[in-house]
Write an enzyme that holds these catalytic residues in place. Structure first.
Site, PDB file in Angstrom:
ATOM      1  N   THR A  83      55.563  45.514  45.352  1.00 35.75           N
ATOM      2  CA  THR A  83      55.196  44.958  46.519  1.00 35.75           C
ATOM      3  C   THR A  83      53.807  44.131  46.103  1.00 35.75           C
ATOM      4  OG1 THR A  83      56.729  45.705  48.218  1.00 35.75           O
ATOM      5  CG2 THR A  83      55.387  44.413  48.976  1.00 35.75           C
ATOM      6  N   HIS A 116      50.283  40.383  44.502  1.00 34.09           N
ATOM      7  CA  HIS A 116      48.842  39.973  43.824  1.00 34.09           C
ATOM      8  C   HIS A 116      49.287  38.946  42.718  1.00 34.09           C
ATOM      9  CE1 HIS A 116      45.801  41.408  40.798  1.00 34.09           C
ATOM     10  NE2 HIS A 116      46.389  40.484  39.991  1.00 34.09           N
ATOM     11  N   GLU A 117      50.528  39.058  41.823  1.00 34.49           N
ATOM     12  CA  GLU A 117      50.414  37.947  41.358  1.00 34.49           C
ATOM     13  C   GLU A 117      50.411  36.780  41.964  1.00 34.49           C
ATOM     14  OE1 GLU A 117      50.071  38.620  38.476  1.00 34.49           O
ATOM     15  OE2 GLU A 117      50.274  40.408  37.962  1.00 34.49           O
ATOM     16  N   HIS A 153      46.989  35.096  42.421  1.00 33.43           N
ATOM     17  CA  HIS A 153      46.898  34.446  40.808  1.00 33.43           C
ATOM     18  C   HIS A 153      47.150  32.758  41.177  1.00 33.43           C
ATOM     19  CE1 HIS A 153      44.888  37.191  39.267  1.00 33.43           C
ATOM     20  NE2 HIS A 153      45.963  38.247  38.827  1.00 33.43           N
ATOM     21  N   ASP A 164      41.537  37.807  39.631  1.00 39.23           N
ATOM     22  CA  ASP A 164      41.587  39.597  39.489  1.00 39.23           C
ATOM     23  C   ASP A 164      39.755  39.711  39.396  1.00 39.23           C
ATOM     24  OD1 ASP A 164      43.652  40.335  38.138  1.00 39.23           O
ATOM     25  OD2 ASP A 164      43.508  39.688  36.488  1.00 39.23           O
TER      26      ASP A 164
END
Length: 193
Positions: A123, A128-129, A132, A138
């Site tokens: 998860t 996180h992706e 982006h 990052d």
């Protein structure tokens, strides 16, 4: 063999749990100002039809973003419809195209099983992706409280909630609806340690 409807149902249950759970590192969403509230939220569609095994994590990651930002909303694309965010499962490290993606544009999210094999939370990876795709780079190295610190927070970190600075940056990127959006950066960020 379980069908994808079971995974979607499990994902929705996980998303509801994530959205209602309280955690020491999760702060309340930043309320929209009157100026921000005047513009309609930008809707971005995602296609996870090629992300088998990640359905629950994607649903929870989407729910986290939708619960914490108001200027952009992520919705699942109808089968066969064009989606701005293409999500696929791979055998490598997670990676994504750096946004912010615009409606009608397209970015790619790769949810890599190599990170899961090393103990990272699915998860957190998905959220996180997606970050982006929404324009967040990052922030490595970083603490678990920073969603965009990614793998540098260690395998014990399961935080899938953007912190105040991350929320603010996404809110700002989509603050004036479509008028304020620059095209996606286009760089691919690989989240290997």
């Amino acid at each position: 063999m379980l069908d994808s409807r079971w995974f979607k149902t499990a994902g929705i249950a996980a998303a509801i749990t994530l959205a209602t759970a309280t955690a020491s590192y999760a702060a309340a969403p930043v309320p929209a100002t009157a100026a921000e509230g005047a513009a309609a939220a930008v809707t971005l569609r995602y296609d996870d039809s090629r992300a088998t095994g990640w359905e629950a994590a994607i649903a929870a990651g989407v729910a986290s973003w939708n619960a914490n930002v108001g200027n952009v909303k992520l919705v699942e694309a109808a089968p066969g419809a064009r989606a701005e965010i293409q999500i696929v499962a791979t055998s490598g490290w997670p990676q994504a195209t750096l946004g912010p993606v615009r409606p009608g544009g397209q970015v790619r999210v790769e949810l890599g099983s190599q990170a899961v094999a090393q103990g990272h939370d699915k998860t957190r990876i998905a959220a996180h992706e997606l970050g982006h795709s929404l324009g967040l780079p990052d922030t490595k190295p970083g603490p678990c409280s920073q969603l965009m610190s990614g793998s540098s927070a260690g395998t014990s970190c399961v935080n899938a909630v953007p912190n105040a600075a991350e929320r603010s940056r996404v809110e700002s990127a989509y603050a004036r609806g479509l008028a304020s959006l620059a095209p996606a950066d286009g760089r691919v960020l690989v989240d290997a340690p």
